[in-house]
Design a protein around this motif. Sequence first.
Motif, PDB file in Angstrom:
ATOM      1  N   GLU A 123       0.809  -1.213   0.000  1.00 42.15           N
ATOM      2  CA  GLU A 123       0.000   0.000   0.000  1.00 42.15           C
ATOM      3  C   GLU A 123       0.853   1.279   0.000  1.00 42.15           C
ATOM      4  OE1 GLU A 123      -1.638  -2.677   1.854  1.00 42.15           O
ATOM      5  OE2 GLU A 123      -2.636  -2.732  -0.108  1.00 42.15           O
ATOM      6  N   THR A 124       1.861   1.318   0.851  1.00 43.54           N
ATOM      7  CA  THR A 124       2.586   2.579   1.019  1.00 43.54           C
ATOM      8  C   THR A 124       3.995   2.551   0.429  1.00 43.54           C
ATOM      9  OG1 THR A 124       3.457   1.879   3.166  1.00 43.54           O
ATOM     10  CG2 THR A 124       1.342   3.026   3.169  1.00 43.54           C
ATOM     11  N   GLY A 125       4.465   1.366   0.030  1.00 44.32           N
ATOM     12  CA  GLY A 125       5.821   1.255  -0.508  1.00 44.32           C
ATOM     13  C   GLY A 125       5.799   0.862  -1.968  1.00 44.32           C
ATOM     14  N   ILE A 126       6.784   0.069  -2.392  1.00 46.39           N
ATOM     15  CA  ILE A 126       6.864  -0.311  -3.805  1.00 46.39           C
ATOM     16  C   ILE A 126       6.523  -1.793  -4.010  1.00 46.39           C
ATOM     17  CG2 ILE A 126       8.517   1.529  -4.362  1.00 46.39           C
ATOM     18  CD1 ILE A 126      10.717  -0.675  -4.456  1.00 46.39           C
ATOM     19  N   GLY A 127       5.743  -2.334  -3.085  1.00 52.37           N
ATOM     20  CA  GLY A 127       5.391  -3.760  -3.152  1.00 52.37           C
ATOM     21  C   GLY A 127       4.676  -4.164  -4.428  1.00 52.37           C
TER      22      GLY A 127
END
Lengths: 162, 434
Positions: B93-97
């Motif tokens: 959600e908040t990173g580059i996953g």
Amino acid sequence: MTTLIVNGDSRTIEASPDTPLLYVLRDELGLNAAKFGCGLGQCGACTVIVDGKAVFSCVTPVMVLEGRTVTTLEGIGSRDAPGPMQRAFIAEQAAQCGYCIPGMMMRAQALLNRDPHATDESIEAELQPHLCRCGTHMRILRAIRRAAEEMRPKTVEARTAR
Amino acid sequence: MKLRFVLLALLAIGTFGGTAALLYAWESSIAPIDPRSLGALDRAVVRRGASLALLGDCATCHTAPGGPPYAGGLAMPTPFGTIYSTNITPDPETGIGRWSEQAFIRALRSGVDREGRHLYPAFPYDHFTRVSDDDTKALYAFFMSLDPVKSSAPPNELPFPLNVRLTLAGWKLLFLRRARFVADPSKDEKWNRGKYLVDGLGHCGACHSPRNLLGAEMKSAGFAGGEAEGWRAYALGRGSLSPVAWDEAALADYLARGSHPLHGTAQGPMANVVDNLSHVDPADVGAMAHYLASLGKGEGRNDAERAASGPGRFSQAAGAQAATPAIPSEPGGAIYATVCASCHDGDRPLPLGGLRLDLSTAVADATPVNLINLVVRGIPAAAGASAHPIMPGFGDVLDDRQVSDLASYLRTRFAGKQQWDGLTKAVAEARGGR
């Protein structure tokens, strides 16, 4: 000749102007609370308050302090009438050998004067320049938190509690 | 009638031009991936990526003070406003996953995120565009191997129109040259490796080169010295103002250990850089030093003259605690003699002996910024490094006037150069920023 205001009194210093404040306090003015630790401004044992800020007295020649206000541990309470910081350190039994404690108390005092609501994180960060070999760190932190509570103006306390 | 025709023509041109610009600036979104679809990552590749991330200094910007590494949120003040670094851990959600390898490669080379938004050039994609396919993929593998951290950066604080990311397409048109590094066949392998790392992942020029009004590096003045987070990044190569000329051995030593007896200590943002470099393959650091040394020497003295200038040659009294000579009447000189000289003008070995100030680039440099920072903040002890220089900060002891008097004295006595312009203002600024 240098003039300093030490714990509220104007003092004329005889020592040569390149003498570190620490030696002047201990040898000339008989104020022995501040300790010589490393002599390099790295351990914090010599810390006193100058114009509201915690400074290492061992690396501060009196010449650069002409006319300024110096507060030592003797200036925030005495054996007979300990101040809130000292009472808190006694209550928490925060000293073991005690050598580093006067410096710790002075930096903590400067912090709380500036920010009576200092957080645990800011207390820890502020005390970073101080070394204690005995390992009473947790008690020291407790003592400072206790002093902070005691020093906060009670009326403000009551107002925020409501 | 005629006027109406002109207006209509202008409107048509404007619409056409606007549409063309929009089409040019528009970047498509790259489909999100399911992080689980990546499967097991090749451990050797991940390890190589970890080392590359250190060479690229990624954590320095992508970590908030006291926060988890690579989770972003560091405030980066720029002349245009404050930009917050992003979370580059693989949180979906908040990173580059959800970023595919392709999306990651596009971000590094074109400065565009997975959703197609242009990224601000605080992220040095103008350098990362030179990084090879293999290295870029190894970096991707490393970041995807990290533990995901849920953390969103605060929104950037930029004025209109800079807050409209499409404007960055214009910046890129002017300043971004998308191209991989090409080796120079006339140079040896070590030189090419060094240049690849210095110009690419290492992005040395991002700080050590001046920037133009639009915040782009001035290619004509590469390595002529720049600015980073309130510190001066010194000129490298021919423009160097170091009193002792840098050679390859000194550069290698400094980059690997963070200090050099004839040059002093890396501080400010450079302290992070050398800390990272101390963990990478020494051959890579050596290659960077080799390339940087090839950029030429500045005004510093040569190697032969160096031999006579080891630390501690001023004071004759061996082991003297404080061989303070008569205190000069000049205010700055008096401060030097009483506050500084016992360490900087004596025979003490490291870490107690300070750099002789006639060797100090901070004193000889074009701006007083670093000297003021050092006087005010000192040099903190580095964990686990017993021979690392240390210095207490004097910012709470000396007032603005005293710092200014001291800096002015050091400039005249130790650099023998013309006084800095705007010294008083620089002192006030450096202290206000504390």
